[in-house]
Design an enzyme around this catalytic site. Structure first.
Site, mmCIF file in Angstrom:
data_model
loop_
_atom_site.group_PDB
_atom_site.id
_atom_site.type_symbol
_atom_site.label_atom_id
_atom_site.label_comp_id
_atom_site.label_asym_id
_atom_site.label_seq_id
_atom_site.Cartn_x
_atom_site.Cartn_y
_atom_site.Cartn_z
ATOM 1 N N ASP A 1 -0.009 5.283 0.975
ATOM 2 C CA ASP A 1 -0.358 6.149 2.206
ATOM 3 C C ASP A 1 -0.227 5.086 3.424
ATOM 4 O O ASP A 1 -1.031 4.115 3.638
ATOM 5 C CB ASP A 1 -1.922 6.526 1.937
ATOM 6 C CG ASP A 1 -1.787 7.716 1.064
ATOM 7 O OD1 ASP A 1 -0.961 8.532 0.892
ATOM 8 O OD2 ASP A 1 -2.574 7.327 0.119
ATOM 9 N N ASP B 1 0.724 -1.193 0.063
ATOM 10 C CA ASP B 1 0.039 0.025 -0.073
ATOM 11 C C ASP B 1 0.883 1.362 -0.079
ATOM 12 O O ASP B 1 2.064 1.199 0.472
ATOM 13 C CB ASP B 1 -0.923 -0.114 1.312
ATOM 14 C CG ASP B 1 -1.949 1.017 1.341
ATOM 15 O OD1 ASP B 1 -2.548 1.383 0.154
ATOM 16 O OD2 ASP B 1 -1.988 1.963 2.430
#
Length: 259
Positions: free
Chosen positions: A15, A13
């Site tokens: 953020d 991922d």
């Protein structure tokens, strides 16, 4: 501590894992450099559908992280792949930024505001009442409703703003039709990224900071998962869920020396 020696492909991922509040998370650059040095394939996955892979790559580069555009997988790309797999060369009425329009165009979809196969809702800073009225009319007439990602809000330097999930609730309330959500926690996004990079389930790991999206998607895809505590969830948060990460780490920096 769970050993990472058998992990070859890394899905990360963005953020809360590589960046936070517009800055690189300490050690993320060294983590990515080690993946490259050890020739481990990786993809950066983001539910954010506001930006194209080229834009994401450029933004990461400005923060000191080198990720080529072809190693970025967004919910806009995953949504385009989904509708193309269901109805090749179809049509869609699209609400979203250029990134969503471009992703659909690249799989051969044409835009249609009269009788489309799909109404596709992505993220944008310019939601329009007229667009929502059109979407509601088309869904009531039989078009299928698909959204890029489920987040109800998104963090910015000025605070939270309404996200795709919140805006889709307006359309759902008006039509009574729930959307099909393509982005995480839908494991489809994980599997599509794995297909792109040629990854095998038993040698792939998903790294994320959110239990309800990243870790759930990884678990549903049958992958080992690593929850990093540099973003949304704490270790105590994780214990509340019926599914658990394979491993918990303070950040990706903790993993670097094991690669």
């Amino acid at each position: 501590m769970k050993n990472l020696s058998g992990v070859q492909t890394w899905l990360c991922d963005m953020d809360g894992v590589l960046i936070n509040a517009g800055a690189m998370i300490t050690g993320a650059d060294e983590f990515l450099a080690r993946l490259r040095l050890t020739q481990r394939p990786f993809m950066v996955l983001t539910n954010n559908s506001l930006f194209t892979p080229r834009q994401v790559s450029a933004d990461l580069s400005s923060m000191g992280l080198e990720v080529p555009a072809d190693q970025v997988w967004t919910s806009a790309l995953a949504t385009a792949q989904f509708v193309h797999s269901q109805r090749p060369d179809g049509s869609a009425f699209v609400i979203g930024r250029d990134s969503v329009h471009e992703a659909l165009e690249n799989v051969g979809y044409r835009e249609d505001a009269t009788q489309p196969d799909y109404v596709v809702l992505g993220e944008t800073w310019e939601y329009s009442y007229d667009d929502f009225a059109t979407a509601i009319r088309l869904i009531n007439a039989g078009s299928h409703f698909v959204i890029t990602n489920p987040e109800p809000n998104g963090p910015t330097l000025d605070g939270s703003l309404p996200g795709c999930g919140a805006m889709s609730a307006v359309i759902e309330s008006a039509t009574g039709v729930a959307p099909y959500v393509v982005g995480k926690p839908n494991a489809m996004m994980i599997r599509e990224a794995m297909r792109v990079v040629g990854a095998a389930t038993d040698s792939t790991v998903m790294v994320g900071d959110r239990m309800e999206t990243d870790i759930l998607a990884g678990v549903d895809a049958g992958l080992r998962t690593v929850l990093v505590l540099s973003g949304a969830n704490s270790a105590s948060d994780a214990r509340r869920y019926p599914y658990q990460p394979w491993r918990v780490a303070a950040s990706v920096a903790e993993l670097t020396n094991e690669l």
